[in-house]
Write a protein that holds these residues in place. Structure first.
Motif, PDB file in Angstrom:
ATOM      1  N   HIS A  65       0.817  -1.208   0.000  1.00 53.50           N
ATOM      2  CA  HIS A  65       0.000   0.000   0.000  1.00 53.50           C
ATOM      3  C   HIS A  65       0.854   1.264   0.000  1.00 53.50           C
ATOM      4  O   HIS A  65       1.993   1.269   0.464  1.00 53.50           O
ATOM      5  CB  HIS A  65      -0.932   0.011   1.219  1.00 53.50           C
ATOM      6  CG  HIS A  65      -1.887  -1.135   1.242  1.00 53.50           C
ATOM      7  ND1 HIS A  65      -3.060  -1.140   0.524  1.00 53.50           N
ATOM      8  CD2 HIS A  65      -1.825  -2.347   1.860  1.00 53.50           C
ATOM      9  CE1 HIS A  65      -3.695  -2.285   0.714  1.00 53.50           C
ATOM     10  NE2 HIS A  65      -2.962  -3.036   1.516  1.00 53.50           N
ATOM     11  N   LEU A  66       0.279   2.335  -0.553  1.00 53.48           N
ATOM     12  CA  LEU A  66       0.873   3.670  -0.574  1.00 53.48           C
ATOM     13  C   LEU A  66       2.307   3.627  -1.088  1.00 53.48           C
ATOM     14  O   LEU A  66       2.561   3.182  -2.196  1.00 53.48           O
ATOM     15  CB  LEU A  66       0.759   4.316   0.805  1.00 53.48           C
ATOM     16  CG  LEU A  66      -0.685   4.501   1.332  1.00 53.48           C
ATOM     17  CD1 LEU A  66      -0.681   5.320   2.611  1.00 53.48           C
ATOM     18  CD2 LEU A  66      -1.611   5.116   0.315  1.00 53.48           C
ATOM     19  N   ARG A  82      -0.753  11.911   3.973  1.00 50.10           N
ATOM     20  CA  ARG A  82      -1.636  12.135   2.816  1.00 50.10           C
ATOM     21  C   ARG A  82      -2.869  12.952   3.225  1.00 50.10           C
ATOM     22  O   ARG A  82      -3.321  13.805   2.462  1.00 50.10           O
ATOM     23  CB  ARG A  82      -2.077  10.796   2.226  1.00 50.10           C
ATOM     24  CG  ARG A  82      -0.945   9.917   1.734  1.00 50.10           C
ATOM     25  CD  ARG A  82      -0.696  10.096   0.267  1.00 50.10           C
ATOM     26  NE  ARG A  82       0.323   9.167  -0.204  1.00 50.10           N
ATOM     27  CZ  ARG A  82       0.413   8.726  -1.440  1.00 50.10           C
ATOM     28  NH1 ARG A  82      -0.462   9.127  -2.342  1.00 50.10           N
ATOM     29  NH2 ARG A  82       1.381   7.903  -1.798  1.00 50.10           N
ATOM     30  N   SER A 113      -8.618  -0.272  -2.316  1.00 51.81           N
ATOM     31  CA  SER A 113      -8.490  -0.363  -0.863  1.00 51.81           C
ATOM     32  C   SER A 113      -8.987   0.938  -0.269  1.00 51.81           C
ATOM     33  O   SER A 113      -8.892   1.995  -0.890  1.00 51.81           O
ATOM     34  CB  SER A 113      -7.026  -0.581  -0.456  1.00 51.81           C
ATOM     35  OG  SER A 113      -6.461  -1.672  -1.132  1.00 51.81           O
ATOM     36  N   LEU A 128      -9.073   7.644   2.531  1.00 49.44           N
ATOM     37  CA  LEU A 128      -8.141   7.475   1.418  1.00 49.44           C
ATOM     38  C   LEU A 128      -8.632   6.308   0.584  1.00 49.44           C
ATOM     39  O   LEU A 128      -8.890   5.216   1.115  1.00 49.44           O
ATOM     40  CB  LEU A 128      -6.726   7.177   1.907  1.00 49.44           C
ATOM     41  CG  LEU A 128      -5.776   8.372   2.066  1.00 49.44           C
ATOM     42  CD1 LEU A 128      -6.299   9.317   3.127  1.00 49.44           C
ATOM     43  CD2 LEU A 128      -4.369   7.892   2.414  1.00 49.44           C
ATOM     44  N   GLU A 130      -7.484   4.006  -2.449  1.00 51.20           N
ATOM     45  CA  GLU A 130      -6.319   3.605  -3.241  1.00 51.20           C
ATOM     46  C   GLU A 130      -6.803   2.701  -4.377  1.00 51.20           C
ATOM     47  O   GLU A 130      -7.283   1.591  -4.135  1.00 51.20           O
ATOM     48  CB  GLU A 130      -5.304   2.877  -2.359  1.00 51.20           C
ATOM     49  CG  GLU A 130      -3.998   2.560  -3.057  1.00 51.20           C
ATOM     50  CD  GLU A 130      -2.959   1.981  -2.100  1.00 51.20           C
ATOM     51  OE1 GLU A 130      -1.766   2.058  -2.420  1.00 51.20           O
ATOM     52  OE2 GLU A 130      -3.345   1.444  -1.043  1.00 51.20           O
ATOM     53  N   ARG A 132      -6.107   0.677  -8.020  1.00 51.08           N
ATOM     54  CA  ARG A 132      -5.044   0.046  -8.805  1.00 51.08           C
ATOM     55  C   ARG A 132      -5.607  -0.454 -10.119  1.00 51.08           C
ATOM     56  O   ARG A 132      -6.786  -0.797 -10.208  1.00 51.08           O
ATOM     57  CB  ARG A 132      -4.421  -1.134  -8.058  1.00 51.08           C
ATOM     58  CG  ARG A 132      -3.728  -0.770  -6.760  1.00 51.08           C
ATOM     59  CD  ARG A 132      -3.264  -2.037  -6.058  1.00 51.08           C
ATOM     60  NE  ARG A 132      -2.676  -1.762  -4.762  1.00 51.08           N
ATOM     61  CZ  ARG A 132      -3.363  -1.531  -3.663  1.00 51.08           C
ATOM     62  NH1 ARG A 132      -4.687  -1.522  -3.705  1.00 51.08           N
ATOM     63  NH2 ARG A 132      -2.757  -1.296  -2.519  1.00 51.08           N
ATOM     64  N   ARG A 138      -1.143   2.807  -9.819  1.00 59.52           N
ATOM     65  CA  ARG A 138      -2.050   3.067  -8.710  1.00 59.52           C
ATOM     66  C   ARG A 138      -2.228   4.569  -8.540  1.00 59.52           C
ATOM     67  O   ARG A 138      -1.395   5.359  -8.972  1.00 59.52           O
ATOM     68  CB  ARG A 138      -1.541   2.446  -7.408  1.00 59.52           C
ATOM     69  CG  ARG A 138      -0.415   3.195  -6.746  1.00 59.52           C
ATOM     70  CD  ARG A 138      -0.085   2.606  -5.381  1.00 59.52           C
ATOM     71  NE  ARG A 138       0.644   1.360  -5.500  1.00 59.52           N
ATOM     72  CZ  ARG A 138       0.884   0.532  -4.483  1.00 59.52           C
ATOM     73  NH1 ARG A 138       0.426   0.821  -3.293  1.00 59.52           N
ATOM     74  NH2 ARG A 138       1.568  -0.571  -4.656  1.00 59.52           N
ATOM     75  N   GLN A 139      -3.338   4.950  -7.930  1.00 59.94           N
ATOM     76  CA  GLN A 139      -3.609   6.349  -7.619  1.00 59.94           C
ATOM     77  C   GLN A 139      -4.289   6.388  -6.261  1.00 59.94           C
ATOM     78  O   GLN A 139      -5.137   5.543  -5.955  1.00 59.94           O
ATOM     79  CB  GLN A 139      -4.515   6.979  -8.678  1.00 59.94           C
ATOM     80  CG  GLN A 139      -4.747   8.462  -8.503  1.00 59.94           C
ATOM     81  CD  GLN A 139      -3.513   9.279  -8.809  1.00 59.94           C
ATOM     82  OE1 GLN A 139      -2.771   8.948  -9.719  1.00 59.94           O
ATOM     83  NE2 GLN A 139      -3.297  10.334  -8.060  1.00 59.94           N
ATOM     84  N   VAL A 140      -3.905   7.348  -5.438  1.00 58.44           N
ATOM     85  CA  VAL A 140      -4.494   7.496  -4.115  1.00 58.44           C
ATOM     86  C   VAL A 140      -5.283   8.800  -4.088  1.00 58.44           C
ATOM     87  O   VAL A 140      -4.744   9.862  -4.406  1.00 58.44           O
ATOM     88  CB  VAL A 140      -3.414   7.505  -3.019  1.00 58.44           C
ATOM     89  CG1 VAL A 140      -4.064   7.685  -1.645  1.00 58.44           C
ATOM     90  CG2 VAL A 140      -2.604   6.213  -3.059  1.00 58.44           C
TER      91      VAL A 140
END
Length: 669
Positions: A65-66, A82, A113, A128, A130, A132, A138-140
């Motif tokens: 993650h992240l 974030r 997620s 947040l 997340e 994919r 990926r982008q958050v």
């Protein structure tokens, strides 16, 4: 098991959220599918710790993650950062709950997620999301609740839940599917209750919904019995998710839904340069590696692969076919040679050492285990010609150190010291003089060896004479040896200019040829050139040349013992292009050799690897600035070779993959 605050109707964690996932495409054709599904809901402050037997069924890893942290504490810190970067009050956040897939039999894939950021009353501060894609990107997205939705009454109407619609939504930025471009906005609806957990997204374009996806389910305690039962009724969950998404894509392709490119969001026209069979396996492995790393590969047509965000490093794949063919032919050498040849490079604003860092941090887990087991087949054996016999050692040393003193003067400080400096820990590194830091390192080594007036000192590895000069100024009688003719010549000149020839003798001599007895021995970063085969002889020489009770300080680069065992018999890029015959030891390997072959005692182990990263960055900056004025400078490929070497080394020390130590050894009286 961590429970919600008293009176709050939140699920106990860790929990398994068992239910379904549903995808619906509304336009230009309608198609939907759903399947049984489950995810984990955990508190980042108390993640589950399944037994080794059950880990393959539920391996929750923070690095998935992240920014890929290696522990959950760091993951929570990244979430809070974030939140703060999104303009929200991260100081209010007390708990962070994560809804995500665990790895199943080592396979990690999680299309979406969710991190719920809760205050002390379990009201939602921020979320947040997340996202994919199947390309490894990926982008958050950081979102806040709608006004009125952060209290104790959520969208479900149940007191204590955190059901909410997120304010404003956010623009779609990630290319998720070849059947949707990157235009439009997401609306998100979340629910976190003791009876139901839901995460739903809707993509709107031109004011109309075009796609929805929703996961929902009932949370149950993540007990061993529940995990075994759920895994049996929902086998290979992450593999199923990947398979369903691809099957859905095939069905849309069969129905001739228009395709969009990852580069521009328009119909496919100029596809990325075709990578033939000589590089396709390497390309797949590289894409797999970067899908979870904060880095982006960018192809000539604009295609982007990797999990990097806007502030993360970007690597330009200039000639894809050539780049991956090199890597596939010689994995350990092809990456560096590709950079030297210009097959790939860094994008403007990306520092080469920073680009290496994500790979160095996760070097042991980048390759799939089933591939890593066979790496010895692809590894090149160490060439017989680079053995560090007496003749081989002279040739190996000359190949690097006799490139021209003006080359090294072009990036070293005025002391001409080619090893890690030691900076003052009490002051900012950027404010410190490199020469002073080099003198601090040298003085510490001399102090550790007990060098003072009339000390008979043997230095193994002269460099360009700075340590011998500083020892002589203490009143020591110095014998310093080297196999580099260029180094010996300049060191002799510097010693004569300092009027210390009566105290220092410079000799072109192999360490195995030294005779006599010495009160102290110092050897700074020469051990890396000895070779594993000759480590016993090297330490036997230290023992035999030391007078009883004498001390030796050996400064050496170190690597993790497991990495040494994995690479000790293979030939890499640094050995091929920079240091023939070189091998970085581990402390465990050295201790075994010292204990087995000598009676020397290791009395101190001083580590300062981060200082080497700072030193290398100073060198690389000076090298780039002075390159046009270096008389012996060769062609552009030579410049890129040394740029790669300095940046690669810097990343190794910056991430802890490499370390450096001053080991102090003492001969018994």
């Amino acid at each position: 098991m961590t429970r919600a605050a008293v009176g709050a109707r939140l699920p106990a964690t860790p929990a398994l959220v068992v239910g379904s996932v549903r995808h619906t495409r509304l336009t230009p054709i309608r198609r939907d599918f759903s399947n049984r599904h489950y995810q984990w809901l955990i508190d980042l402050d108390s993640p589950p710790q399944p037994s080794r037997l059950l880990a393959p069924l539920g391996d929750l890893r923070p690095e998935d993650h992240l920014d890929g942290p290696m522990d959950f504490t760091t993951l929570k810190s990244q979430v809070l950062q974030r939140v703060a970067d999104g303009g929200l009050d991260s100081d209010r956040v007390r708990r962070v709950l994560l809804l995500a897939h665990a790895r199943i039999l080592g396979h990690a894939f999680d299309p979406m997620s969710v991190f719920w950021c809760l205050d002390e009353s379990d009201a939602l501060v921020a979320a947040l999301i997340e996202v994919r894609n199947t390309y490894g990107g990926r982008q958050v997205y950081v979102a806040r609740p709608d006004a009125g939705s952060t209290g104790t009454t959520g969208a479900t109407g149940n007191t204590g839940t955190t059901g909410t619609t997120l304010r404003d939504g956010f623009a779609k930025e990630l290319f998720v599917s070849p059947f949707n471009d990157t235009t439009g906005r997401y609306a998100v609806r979340l629910n976190l209750g003791e009876d139901k957990v839901l995460a739903a997204v809707r993509l709107d374009r031109d004011g109309r919904p075009v796609f929805t996806a929703q996961v929902s389910g009932a949370p149950i305690p993540a007990t061993t019995a529940n995990l075994l039962r759920t895994a049996a009724t929902h086998p290979l969950m992450t593999q199923q998710v990947s398979a369903f998404i691809r099957a859905h894509g095939i069905a849309l392709w069969v129905r001739r839904l228009p395709l969009y490119t990852r580069a521009a969001g328009g119909p496919y026209a100029d596809r990325p340069e075709r990578v033939g069979r000589r590089g396709v396996l390497a390309q797949r492995l590289v894409h797999r590696a970067v899908r979870d790393l904060p880095i982006t590969l960018r192809y000539p047509d604009g295609t982007r692969v990797g999990a990097g965000g806007d502030a993360d490093p970007v690597l330009e794949i200039v000639r894809p076919a050539a780049a991956f063919a090199r890597i596939q032919a010689h994995p350990k050498i092809g990456i560096g040679d590709g950079y030297v040849a210009g097959d790939w490079t860094t994008a403007p604003g990306t520092d080469l050492a920073d680009a290496f860092a994500p790979f160095a941090q996760r070097l042991g887990s980048i390759l799939p285990q089933q591939i890593a087991r066979f790496r010895r087949i692809a590894d090149r054996a160490i060439p017989e010609a680079t053995r560090n016999s007496r003749a081989g050692a002279r040739a190996n040393i000359s190949a690097h150190y006799d490139l021209g003193n003006d080359l090294f003067a072009g990036f070293l400080d005025e002391s001409m010291t080619y090893s890690s400096a030691l900076f003052d820990a009490a002051r900012p590194v950027d404010d410190q003089d490199l020469t002073a830091a080099q003198h601090r390192k040298i003085d510490r080594a001399l102090d550790g060896a007990g060098v003072g007036p009339w000390t008979r000192l043997l230095e193994i590895g002269t460099g360009w004479g700075e340590l011998a000069l500083r020892a002589a100024r203490r009143g020591a009688e110095v014998t310093t040896i080297t196999l580099s003719a260029e180094q010996a010549a300049l060191a002799t000149e510097r010693i004569a200019a300092a009027d210390l020839t009566d105290r220092v003798t410079v000799s072109l001599t192999d360490y195995r040829e030294v005779t006599g007895s010495f009160d102290a021995i110092v050897s700074i970063e020469m051990l890396e050139a000895v070779g594993e085969e000759y480590w016993p002889r090297y330490f036997q020489v230290l023992r035999d040349r030391l007078a009883p009770g004498g001390s030796a300080v050996v400064q050496t680069i170190l690597m993790d013992h497991e990495r040494l065992l994995a690479t000790r018999n293979s030939h890499g890029w640094i050995q091929e292009r920079i240091f023939p015959g070189g091998l970085i030891p581990s402390k465990e390997a050295l201790l075994e050799v010292i204990d087995r072959h000598t009676d020397l005692a290791v009395v101190d182990d001083f580590r300062f690897g981060k200082h080497y990263a700072h030193t290398l960055r100073r060198w690389r900056t000076a090298f780039a600035a002075n390159w046009p004025r270096i008389p012996s400078a060769a062609d552009e490929s030579f410049r890129r070779t040394w740029e790669f070497y300095l940046a690669y080394s810097e990343a190794g020390f910056a991430t802890g993959y490499l370390d450096v130590s001053q080991l102090t050894l003492r001969r018994p009286r």
